[in-house]
Design a protein around this motif. Structure first.
Motif, short mmCIF file in Angstrom:
data_model
loop_
_atom_site.label_atom_id
_atom_site.label_comp_id
_atom_site.label_asym_id
_atom_site.label_seq_id
_atom_site.Cartn_x
_atom_site.Cartn_y
_atom_site.Cartn_z
N ARG A 68 0.85 -1.19 0.00
CA ARG A 68 0.00 0.00 0.00
C ARG A 68 0.89 1.24 0.00
O ARG A 68 1.90 1.27 0.68
N SER A 70 2.46 4.88 0.88
CA SER A 70 2.66 5.52 2.17
C SER A 70 2.82 7.03 1.99
O SER A 70 3.57 7.48 1.12
N SER A 79 5.08 8.36 11.60
CA SER A 79 3.82 7.79 11.13
C SER A 79 2.76 8.88 10.99
O SER A 79 2.50 9.64 11.91
N GLY A 81 -0.72 10.29 8.06
CA GLY A 81 -1.41 10.27 6.78
C GLY A 81 -1.10 11.57 6.05
O GLY A 81 -0.37 12.43 6.55
N GLU A 117 -7.14 0.61 -1.81
CA GLU A 117 -5.96 0.53 -0.96
C GLU A 117 -4.65 0.49 -1.74
O GLU A 117 -3.60 0.74 -1.19
N THR A 120 -4.29 4.55 -2.50
CA THR A 120 -4.43 5.53 -1.42
C THR A 120 -3.61 5.06 -0.21
O THR A 120 -3.53 3.87 0.07
N SER A 122 -2.65 4.71 3.80
CA SER A 122 -3.42 4.50 5.03
C SER A 122 -3.23 5.69 5.97
O SER A 122 -2.37 6.54 5.74
N GLY A 123 -4.01 5.74 7.02
CA GLY A 123 -3.91 6.82 7.99
C GLY A 123 -2.56 6.89 8.67
O GLY A 123 -2.07 7.95 9.01
N SER A 124 -1.92 5.74 8.87
CA SER A 124 -0.61 5.73 9.53
C SER A 124 0.52 5.84 8.53
O SER A 124 1.63 6.22 8.88
N ASP A 127 0.82 0.83 6.82
CA ASP A 127 -0.02 -0.37 6.77
C ASP A 127 0.73 -1.52 6.09
O ASP A 127 1.10 -1.41 4.92
N ARG A 173 -6.91 -10.25 5.64
CA ARG A 173 -5.75 -9.48 5.21
C ARG A 173 -4.59 -10.40 4.85
O ARG A 173 -4.53 -11.54 5.27
#
Length: 187
Positions: A68, A70, A79, A81, A117, A120, A122-124, A127, A173
């Motif tokens: 994914r 980053s 970390s 987004g 995914e 785009t 991830s929030g952190s 991922d 996953r």
């Protein structure tokens, strides 16, 4: 004043010992029971640590399952987004560039079939996992580059698919690092 100050100081000292000493030691002790002993789960190949299974890494070569994207270039010290909303022009340009790149490297895949995914972050920004669908959409490319059958690669994805936690929480996953390590081990 002494009647109010003395209990306040005692309560402060009790809370200081409880929250600054006892609680952190309790959490550290419990973490020793987790896989990796609280130090994270390392992935070792031929006696060498190749990464941590719970922190995403960049895999962009056509011979590997791509991870994914980053927003922080997989920097675990920072970390985060992108903090850009879905209507932000810069964000839309970045996502479109990722879609275009994915389509170039995965001929035969339609834009509408690309899982979000894969384009785009991830929030952190760290991922380490993909959905089984996001892994399978890359199988044809890897089969072509490596000369491995599609069926064998699908079996590999299936063998690395983890179900929801306790069968209830979260989606299925696939850990990209572990999947790519197993991919390298295929003959």
């Amino acid at each position: 004043m002494k009647t109010h100050l003395s209990p306040a100081l005692r309560l402060t000292l009790v809370m200081l010992v409880l929250l600054a000493i006892i609680y952190p030691l309790l959490v550290a002790g419990i973490s020793r029971l987790a896989p990796g002993g609280g130090q994270g789960e390392t992935v070792v190949v031929n006696g060498k640590v190749v990464g941590y299974s719970r922190i995403g890494q960049a895999f962009t070569e056509d011979r590997y399952f791509n991870s994914r994207p980053s927003a922080v270039e997989y920097n675990a010290a920072g970390s985060a987004g992108s903090n850009k909303g879905p209507s932000n022009p810069d964000y839309l340009t970045t996502v479109q560039a990722r879609i275009d790149t994915f389509l170039v490297h995965n001929p035969g895949v339609q834009k509408a079939d690309i899982p979000a995914e894969l384009v785009t972050a991830s929030g952190s920004g760290l991922d380490p996992d993909l959905s089984p669908v996001a892994a399978r959409i890359q199988v044809a490319r890897i089969a072509n580059v490596r000369g491995i059958s599609v069926e064998k690669l699908n079996q590999l994805v299936d063998s690395h698919t983890e179900g929801p936690l306790l069968g209830l929480f979260g989606p299925a996953r696939v850990n990209v690092l572990r999947l790519n390590v197993s991919l390298d081990e295929l003959k």
